[in-house]
Design an enzyme around this catalytic site. Structure first.
Site, PDB file in Angstrom:
ATOM      1  N   SER A  57      -2.885  -3.574   0.795  1.00 48.75           N
ATOM      2  CA  SER A  57      -1.943  -4.879  -0.417  1.00 48.75           C
ATOM      3  C   SER A  57      -0.700  -4.953  -0.149  1.00 48.75           C
ATOM      4  O   SER A  57      -0.285  -5.262  -1.491  1.00 48.75           O
ATOM      5  CB  SER A  57      -2.828  -4.212  -1.832  1.00 48.75           C
ATOM      6  OG  SER A  57      -1.829  -2.435  -1.941  1.00 48.75           O
ATOM      7  N   HIS A  58      -0.032  -3.559   0.351  1.00 46.69           N
ATOM      8  CA  HIS A  58       1.646  -3.809   0.575  1.00 46.69           C
ATOM      9  C   HIS A  58       2.082  -4.798   2.164  1.00 46.69           C
ATOM     10  O   HIS A  58       2.883  -4.293   2.421  1.00 46.69           O
ATOM     11  CB  HIS A  58       2.069  -2.171  -0.012  1.00 46.69           C
ATOM     12  CG  HIS A  58       2.222  -2.668  -1.579  1.00 46.69           C
ATOM     13  ND1 HIS A  58       0.987  -1.805  -2.246  1.00 46.69           N
ATOM     14  CD2 HIS A  58       3.254  -2.238  -2.323  1.00 46.69           C
ATOM     15  CE1 HIS A  58       0.994  -1.458  -3.606  1.00 46.69           C
ATOM     16  NE2 HIS A  58       2.612  -2.218  -3.901  1.00 46.69           N
ATOM     17  N   ASP A 198      -4.540  -3.967  -4.858  1.00 46.72           N
ATOM     18  CA  ASP A 198      -5.748  -3.926  -4.874  1.00 46.72           C
ATOM     19  C   ASP A 198      -7.164  -4.482  -5.543  1.00 46.72           C
ATOM     20  O   ASP A 198      -8.262  -5.180  -5.428  1.00 46.72           O
ATOM     21  CB  ASP A 198      -6.508  -2.115  -5.260  1.00 46.72           C
ATOM     22  CG  ASP A 198      -6.485  -1.620  -3.963  1.00 46.72           C
ATOM     23  OD1 ASP A 198      -6.001  -1.992  -2.800  1.00 46.72           O
ATOM     24  OD2 ASP A 198      -5.866  -0.109  -3.874  1.00 46.72           O
TER      25      ASP A 198
END
Lengths: 348, 348
Positions: A57-58, A198
């Protein structure tokens, strides 16, 4: 490095990329969109660090968001951060509308020097666009012997405890602690029950989200990620305590340093859907100053604590990430083929 | 001031005492047990502040624990805290085995001066016996215009997330934020799901505790407060995130300042059941330094945040306490008659 027979029954669904390949992909994409060399390098470092650690997610997924925001005027691609030495315990870096990694990297040396002299110092980053993981920063400091706390607001996504409407950001809170041997003790969590990234990934992949992550537009529990993202609100972790912590982050990384809260960042966005634009605070402490000369056993109390956690079968917060890093550095990183295609499409 | 007809069908079960009466009771009890004037005054201030705010678990109930610990040799009643000006951003106060309130009060002026000059400063209290509420400290600083975070370990009471055995303390975390008008924004929470004091009160009153507060000696959920206190473990709030925060507090207020973790404090206690003996950290920040000259609207972003929380029907963390303070200051405080008798018995 295309996937052939590794770990999947549907070989076309993903690809393995080596670290250098991901770095090239990132840097090429950013350069194509006229990010300055310094901006692109710093951003590549942060995005690839997340991807290698299995924090999808990053990771490079964020490139889509970055380029989209750039096109909408929400990112300054060639911003040159301006450093201000404000006080013995305070460095301010004006990111000038650029992404936070270069601003952090620009201020970190002075921050370190200040906390070595004063015991504690703050790095306040202002006017930055923020989309990367905080643990990259606190781990960097920990590897230089510095203890640190870092946090920032985002946009208004999360209802405060007892409320129903989006107000707080997902407000990550990170902490880093140096260790003489092995990897630093690091954690980094969203003060929302789940990270926005997420929920976005669930939405992309058309999967329901677990209960407790958010509410719909009427304040009722929902498992529909789209409803939470677009009409309802995310929820803080840990009830009133997590909510209080999130409010603290709004204050520390917002009005305390003369910058925006998540509410103000959302208002500034004017519905464009750009990356949040606000400040970030890093509090850095030099243990060689604070420990004092009377301490019997240096940092041994910390090591005993870590051993006792592991001994009873629990995990240290950073353990999973470090394992992923080790594995992915030697085996390459599994990248979703659809995502890769989309990112590659950005340079066409 | 005995209760006659106020709010109870069983008038003999409690008594109303005015603030001055509670102060006298505290001070008299402590003086009787040879606490120095300075120690007794500071401790009285903190215990009465909690009692007036309706925080029974941190109020005069603690006198029983303090005198018990004193009798067992776990408290130095006439300790004279020693202040050390270590660095531009660091004050250390050696409490010399005394309770924390006098140590805090002794260091707070220098802390304030340092953070006015440097932007940020740390007050590290070492070798203190700790039993009082942290919000008293952060509220004091907030009333002087200073933003602060405070935390400390306790004894090993709480299992880390994913573990089963007591290791972490209940590790309170407090935050204070000054406001131009009205009462400061303050929160103070245990990083355990419940405070130890609340479980003790349930035990005293033979009431079951809510689910999620603790586990029995086999790691199974239990509602028996005695089992949790004596054989099992308390649980952290908010799963792995609350657990990580609690570990951070162990590190910041323990090895970072050359003092004990909860594990070490418990070992030091050698089963006597004395009050925890360890350190405390207060990070203080002067917003007039950190805000900078470019901030458009001072602390207005904070006030907008608070209004928006209240507007959607949620409460600010400190709201209930402030309401109790107002009510109890004018009406007197409802004190359990059995507890009062027990405290009065301490001076016989």
């Amino acid at each position: 490095m295309k996937n052939t027979d590794r770990c999947s029954s549907k070989p076309d669904d993903f690809t393995f990329l080596e670290k250098g390949e991901i770095e090239n992909l990132c840097y090429r994409t950013l350069s194509h969109h006229r990010f300055s060399e310094k901006q692109a390098k710093a951003l590549t470092e942060f995005l690839v660090a997340a991807e290698i650690d299995g924090c999808r997610s990053h990771g490079i997924y964020r490139l889509l968001y970055i380029i989209d925001s750039l096109r909408k005027g929400g990112v300054v691609a060639d911003a040159q951060p301006q450093i201000e030495d404000v006080a013995p315990g305070l460095v301010k870096v004006n990111a000038k509308g650029g992404l936070s990694p270069l601003a952090f990297n620009s201020g970190v040396e002075l921050l370190k020097r200040k906390c070595e002299e004063s015991g504690v110092a703050i790095l306040a980053i202002n006017h930055c666009v923020h989309v990367t993981a905080l643990w990259v920063e606190v781990e960097k400091l920990a590897r230089q012997g510095i203890v640190s706390l870092a946090c920032n607001p985002t946009h208004s996504y999360v209802a405060p405890y007892g409320g129903l409407n989006p107000l707080l950001g997902t407000n990550p809170f990170a902490f880093g602690w140096p260790r003489d041997s092995g990897t630093p003790f690091v954690f980094d969590f969203a003060t929302s029950e789940a990270s926005r990234g997420d929920i976005e990934l669930h939405h992309r992949e058309k999967k329901p989200i677990p209960e407790g992550w958010g509410v719909d537009r009427l304040g009722n529990p929902t498992q529909d990620p789209g409803e939470v993202l677009n009409f309802g609100a995310m929820l803080p972790f840990g009830g009133h305590k997590g909510s209080a912590l999130s409010i603290m982050i709004e204050l520390l990384a917002g009005p305390l340093i003369g910058d925006m809260t998540s509410l103000e960042s959302s208002a500034h966005d004017q519905g464009r859907g750009c990356i949040p634009y606000h400040g970030e605070v890093i509090i850095a402490i030099d243990p060689s100053v604070t420990r004092g000369t009377t301490a019997k056993n240096g940092m041994a109390g910390a090591e005993q604590l870590f051993s006792t956690i592991i001994y009873q079968g629990a995990r240290l917060p950073s353990q999973r990430r470090y394992e992923e890093r080790k594995k992915n550095t030697s085996n390459g990183v599994k990248i979703d083929a659809g995502l890769l295609k989309e990112i590659e499409g950005l340079v066409k």
